[in-house]
Write a protein that holds these residues in place. Structure first.
Motif, short mmCIF file in Angstrom:
data_model
loop_
_atom_site.label_atom_id
_atom_site.label_comp_id
_atom_site.label_asym_id
_atom_site.label_seq_id
_atom_site.Cartn_x
_atom_site.Cartn_y
_atom_site.Cartn_z
N GLU A 67 5.83 -4.64 10.25
CA GLU A 67 6.09 -3.22 10.44
C GLU A 67 7.35 -2.74 9.72
OE1 GLU A 67 4.43 -0.69 11.83
OE2 GLU A 67 2.75 -2.09 12.02
N LYS A 94 3.81 -2.45 1.59
CA LYS A 94 2.43 -2.00 1.75
C LYS A 94 1.63 -2.42 0.52
CE LYS A 94 3.42 -0.14 5.64
NZ LYS A 94 2.96 -0.79 6.90
N THR A 147 -0.78 -7.72 2.46
CA THR A 147 -0.43 -7.39 3.84
C THR A 147 -1.62 -6.77 4.57
OG1 THR A 147 0.45 -5.26 3.08
CG2 THR A 147 2.00 -7.07 3.31
N ALA A 148 -2.43 -6.01 3.83
CA ALA A 148 -3.64 -5.45 4.45
C ALA A 148 -4.60 -6.57 4.87
CB ALA A 148 -4.33 -4.50 3.48
N GLU A 165 -3.19 -8.20 8.02
CA GLU A 165 -3.40 -7.35 9.20
C GLU A 165 -4.85 -7.41 9.67
OE1 GLU A 165 -2.13 -3.53 7.99
OE2 GLU A 165 -0.01 -4.08 7.83
N ARG A 202 5.54 0.45 16.20
CA ARG A 202 5.10 1.63 15.44
C ARG A 202 5.31 2.92 16.23
NH1 ARG A 202 -0.76 0.73 13.60
NH2 ARG A 202 0.29 -1.07 12.65
#
Length: 299
Positions: A110, A115, A119-120, A123, A179
């Motif tokens: 976070e 990005k 990292t996607a 996740e 978040r």
């Protein structure tokens, strides 16, 4: 004429809007009743299960020595002390292992991770791992901790397997809690010249701790009540001593499974009494976590 037409058009629009509002309110009330019925049905089934468990097991649970003695071959004798000790140790080790790793991973994803495509992927995989059946983690723990690292069917293998089971849930819930911290809080800290880590440790984490503890409650409760992964790792159903980290171990779910599989009718009451003990243990751990969460929320 134009003015009269505009008034008529406006009146029709207002009427149509009012009809839409009324239909939406009616539809909302219908769904409210449906959801309430679903809640009541779930609570009714839960109440029936609890009533059945307490009816069959409260007498055995209140028997002297049930919580302090070792198991016996006879249903009306012995107790579940080794299983209680094992479950407490399993829960404590899960907390010690998963909290720093899970919260640290959530903070990195976070606050620090760029990005990017990788990292996607991370996740997505973490979210998918949160829904993997526990027996798959049991097979993973059997291969890694029992054989690869050589721990064997010991309590440490079961605890680390349950830690793997709990990690995805803690990471996901911790990320949501982090978040939810307002960006204005971070920007105000940065505006005063505070470093990133100081901002996270002094402002972000205290604000997110209630949400993090909520995820911890969910994951530890699931871990303590899990039986499939512990069976695969090598938990036993009969033990006459309090286990150590590198010894064979029991657990309350395994004790329940052992009692249920025995043909003598008295063991059904012993299983119900063990379920009561497991419920009380989970309630105590959850109560402590909720108390800590409320303290941080109030402060």
């Amino acid at each position: 004429m134009a003015t009269s037409y505009q008034r008529d058009n406006s009146w029709e629009s207002t009427t149509e809007f009012a009809d839409n509002v009324e239909s939406r309110e009616t539809l909302g009330k219908v769904f409210e009743i449906v959801f309430l019925l679903g809640l009541l049905i779930g609570l009714f089934i839960l109440a029936l299960l609890l009533f059945d468990i307490f009816r069959d097991g409260i007498g055995r649970f209140l028997t002297p020595g049930f919580l302090t003695e070792t198991p016996s071959r006879f249903p009306d004798q012995g107790g579940i002390r080794p299983a209680i000790v094992s479950s407490i140790l399993l829960g404590l080790i899960v907390i010690v292992v998963t909290v720093p790793i899970g919260v640290g991973a959530a903070l990195y994803l976070e606050e620090y991770a760029p990005k990017a495509w990788w990292t996607a992927i991370v996740e997505i995989n973490i979210s998918n791992l949160a829904g993997v059946p526990s027996i798959v983690y049991g097979l993973l723990g059997l291969g890694v901790f029992n054989y690869l690292l050589g721990f064997g069917p010991a309590l440490i293998s079961g605890a680390l397997t349950l830690s793997l089971l709990s990690l995805p849930v803690i990471i996901v819930t911790s990320r949501e809690a982090i978040r939810a911290v307002p960006d204005s809080l971070r920007n105000a800290s940065y505006g005063l010249g505070v470093t990133k880590w100081r901002t996270i440790s002094s402002h972000v984490l205290p604000y997110a701790i209630p949400g993090i503890l909520t995820g911890l409650i969910i994951s530890v409760s699931r871990a303590i009540g899990d039986a499939a992964s512990l069976i695969v790792v090598g938990a036993v159903g009969f033990l006459t001593f309090n286990p150590g980290l590198f010894q064979r171990f029991m657990a309350l779910p395994i004790q329940i499974y052992s009692y249920i599989t025995r043909p003598e009718p008295g063991f059904a009451n012993a299983a119900a009494a063990t379920i009561i003990a497991l419920l009380l243990l989970i309630l105590v751990l959850n109560g402590v976590a909720i108390y800590i969460r409320q303290r941080f929320t109030i402060s």
